[in-house]
Design an enzyme around this catalytic site. Structure first.
Site, PDB file in Angstrom:
ATOM      1  N   ARG A 105      36.556   1.386 -14.473  1.00 13.03           N
ATOM      2  CA  ARG A 105      35.362   2.355 -14.705  1.00 13.03           C
ATOM      3  C   ARG A 105      35.058   1.931 -16.105  1.00 13.03           C
ATOM      4  O   ARG A 105      33.717   1.826 -16.526  1.00 13.03           O
ATOM      5  CB  ARG A 105      35.782   3.442 -14.511  1.00 13.03           C
ATOM      6  CG  ARG A 105      34.611   4.707 -15.075  1.00 13.03           C
ATOM      7  CD  ARG A 105      35.017   6.210 -14.813  1.00 13.03           C
ATOM      8  NE  ARG A 105      33.985   7.078 -15.352  1.00 13.03           N
ATOM      9  CZ  ARG A 105      34.092   8.472 -15.214  1.00 13.03           C
ATOM     10  NH1 ARG A 105      35.000   9.015 -14.789  1.00 13.03           N
ATOM     11  NH2 ARG A 105      33.119   9.136 -15.612  1.00 13.03           N
ATOM     12  N   ASN A 159      34.197   8.628  -5.147  1.00 14.66           N
ATOM     13  CA  ASN A 159      32.823   8.168  -5.661  1.00 14.66           C
ATOM     14  C   ASN A 159      32.538   6.809  -5.470  1.00 14.66           C
ATOM     15  O   ASN A 159      33.634   5.942  -5.337  1.00 14.66           O
ATOM     16  CB  ASN A 159      32.633   8.908  -6.860  1.00 14.66           C
ATOM     17  CG  ASN A 159      32.157  10.265  -6.929  1.00 14.66           C
ATOM     18  OD1 ASN A 159      31.357  10.644  -6.192  1.00 14.66           O
ATOM     19  ND2 ASN A 159      32.701  10.991  -7.859  1.00 14.66           N
ATOM     20  N   CYS A 181      31.356  16.685  -2.741  1.00 14.41           N
ATOM     21  CA  CYS A 181      31.025  16.826  -4.131  1.00 14.41           C
ATOM     22  C   CYS A 181      31.306  18.119  -4.502  1.00 14.41           C
ATOM     23  O   CYS A 181      31.007  19.301  -3.843  1.00 14.41           O
ATOM     24  CB  CYS A 181      29.727  16.242  -4.300  1.00 14.41           C
ATOM     25  SG  CYS A 181      29.298  16.127  -5.929  1.00 14.41           S
ATOM     26  N   HIS A 211      24.690  13.656  -5.388  1.00 10.85           N
ATOM     27  CA  HIS A 211      24.298  13.385  -6.585  1.00 10.85           C
ATOM     28  C   HIS A 211      22.719  13.311  -6.956  1.00 10.85           C
ATOM     29  O   HIS A 211      22.405  12.856  -8.041  1.00 10.85           O
ATOM     30  CB  HIS A 211      25.061  12.440  -7.318  1.00 10.85           C
ATOM     31  CG  HIS A 211      26.504  12.779  -7.735  1.00 10.85           C
ATOM     32  ND1 HIS A 211      27.401  11.847  -8.332  1.00 10.85           N
ATOM     33  CD2 HIS A 211      27.313  13.747  -7.456  1.00 10.85           C
ATOM     34  CE1 HIS A 211      28.533  12.353  -8.572  1.00 10.85           C
ATOM     35  NE2 HIS A 211      28.616  13.695  -7.838  1.00 10.85           N
ATOM     36  N   TYR A 267      22.829  15.979 -12.021  1.00 10.96           N
ATOM     37  CA  TYR A 267      22.920  14.681 -12.395  1.00 10.96           C
ATOM     38  C   TYR A 267      21.447  13.870 -12.356  1.00 10.96           C
ATOM     39  O   TYR A 267      21.298  12.682 -12.721  1.00 10.96           O
ATOM     40  CB  TYR A 267      23.645  13.818 -10.792  1.00 10.96           C
ATOM     41  CG  TYR A 267      24.994  13.796 -11.217  1.00 10.96           C
ATOM     42  CD1 TYR A 267      25.601  12.456 -11.761  1.00 10.96           C
ATOM     43  CD2 TYR A 267      25.800  14.812 -10.824  1.00 10.96           C
ATOM     44  CE1 TYR A 267      27.021  12.506 -11.701  1.00 10.96           C
ATOM     45  CE2 TYR A 267      27.226  14.635 -11.166  1.00 10.96           C
ATOM     46  CZ  TYR A 267      27.673  13.502 -11.505  1.00 10.96           C
ATOM     47  OH  TYR A 267      28.932  13.208 -11.875  1.00 10.96           O
TER      48      TYR A 267
END
Length: 471
Positions: A105, A159, A181, A211, A267
């Site tokens: 990430r 995710n 979520c 999202h 988001y």
């Protein structure tokens, strides 16, 4: 007397396998199962990880075992690196893993920012590469599930949930998947607070994707109060609106919110306030590093807490990790399926005409009635023009990324990135794609052979078909 009315001791014992059991979120999952034990008796909880995650698995697994022991429950917590052993006979499989761990990430976010793009793990370039790393592993898990626990539900909060769910629904025969979520839960709590009512009295209509959804109606005690909620939203200061810990709180104009006639998930800041979010991420990068580096420090502190042999509860500090309610959402869904509750929860499922503006086969995030047969989506109908465009854009992005993950088509992946509003340059899309491919080649079997040489598309398709039964 039906099984639903019997005590926990008289129920059929439940076996759950959690892939990514060494996650820092696991204590919340365990806490959720402990609280629901009377109605949902989990007798076997198998926490699974890979060799690289062995130390974390042992630390968090030790805490999980202490939590169960302190609760005085006959729940067995098993720690294993053998995924197949854990899956055998499982009733539910939860997935919460990160391919390449946080270091992957960090690369996503750093490389995206280097090219002037938002680096956020579920959106744009970073989200695409997290999906490209994750989908082959999810397919591999499903292959094992087909053999070892064909009747189990797959409850995924790895995710990017939307793209992962899209890929499973479109390219495998496995339909018993629920994507989760924490955003809808947070929004429901927020609305309840604004309206000064108990959250259990609030039901939302969600329109959109993981999202990337809008609250398009709010029911309190079964009666629509949306116009009132919308006006209340427009009068609150931004600090009272609530947002995710990884998203900078930027107030939207009342004109925008009233024009949309919908409340956007936080988001959508990345899409409606792209310039400001990018500036904020770049500033944070200079001062603290990318978000993943901050999370890595928080995780290190959490695991130090988890090592304490005297600790036998979920520590309050876990909420700082930024994903509160993910695991509790999984426990709620499982409990409602086991008990055929018929309550309303907010999950990712196959559309099946729920949103008439989106493909039947695709994944959507919506309100569902959770029954013993799984989620039953509550119809939304056609999207309004005010929100349809941005949702259609992201659905196209999700579909293209899912197809690229299955076929190994790099050209399609680049086209997907260009189609996403967060990348406004074909040239930059090519540059960032190539750099991220090189950075993650060890985790991209759809693009690379084991020796690091590129695959052609026909090779990738053949490999994928061996991993999972393709529809």
């Amino acid at each position: 007397m039906t099984e639903k009315n019997l005590g926990a001791e008289a129920r059929r014992p439940i076996k759950i396998a959690t892939i990514g059991g060494g996650s820092s979120y696991t204590p919340e999952l365990v806490e959720g199962f402990i609280r629901r034990y009377d109605s949902c008796p989990v007798r076997e909880l198998w926490l699974v990880d890979i060799e690289e995650g062995r130390e974390k698995l042992e630390i968090v697994g030790g805490l999980a075992q202490r939590m169960v022991e302190a609760a005085g429950l006959p729940m067995e917590v098993h720690l294993t690196l053998d995924r197949r052993e854990a899956l055998a006979g499982a009733d539910f499989v939860t997935t919460q893993f990160r391919v390449g761990q946080l270091d992957a990430r960090i690369k996503d976010e750093r490389i995206a920012l280097k090219h002037g793009l938002i680096g956020q793990e579920t959106n744009g370039a970073a989200g695409m590469f997290k999906a490209l790393r994750t989908i082959p592993v999810i397919f591999d898990i499903i292959r094992d599930m087909e053999e070892l626990c064909p009747d189990a539900w797959l409850v995924n909060f790895t995710n990017p949930v939307g793209i992962v769910t899209e890929a499973v629904l479109r390219y495998t025969n496995w339909k018993k998947i629920i994507g989760l979520c924490n955003c809808p839960i947070s929004m429901r709590f927020g609305i309840a607070k604004w309206m000064d009512v108990d959250p259990d009295r609030v039901r939302m209509e969600l329109s959109g994707l993981n999202h990337h959804f809008f609250v398009t109606d709010v029911f309190i005690d079964g009666k629509s109060r949306f116009d009132e909620v919308l006006e209340r939203y427009c009068t609150l200061p931004v600090e009272e609106l609530g947002t995710m810990k990884n998203i900078m709180a930027i107030p939207w104009s009342n004109r925008l919110v009233r024009g949309l006639h919908a409340i956007p998930v936080s988001y959508l800041n990345y899409y409606f306030s792209t310039r400001e979010e990018l500036e904020g991420l770049e500033k944070d990068y200079q001062e603290h590093g990318v978000r993943a580096e901050v999370v890595k420090k928080v995780e290190a502190e959490l695991f130090e807490l988890y090592k304490d042999a005297e600790l036998h509860v979920k520590p309050k500090q876990l909420e700082e990790r930024g994903g509160a309610h993910y695991s509790d959402a999984a426990c709620s869904v499982i409990d409602s399926i086991v008990n055929d509750r018929g309550d309303v929860q907010y999950v990712d499922v196959q559309n099946k005409g729920t949103v008439t503006s989106l493909p039947y086969e695709s994944a959507v995030e919506c309100a569902c009635v959770i029954t013993g047969d799984g989620p039953k989506p509550i119809s939304v109908g056609e999207l309004s023009p005010a929100i349809s465009g941005t949702i259609q854009m992201i659905k196209s992005f999700e579909r293209m990324v899912a197809e690229a993950a299955v076929t190994g088509n790099k050209d399609l992946a680049v086209a997907a990135l260009v189609a996403n509003k967060l990348c406004d340059s074909d040239a930059v899309a090519n540059e960032v794609f190539d750099e991220l491919c090189e950075a993650h080649k060890d985790y991209l079997p759809e693009f690379y052979n084991a020796d690091g040489t590129p695959r052609d598309e026909s090779e990738a398709r053949a490999v994928t078909s061996q991993v999972c039964s393709l529809a």
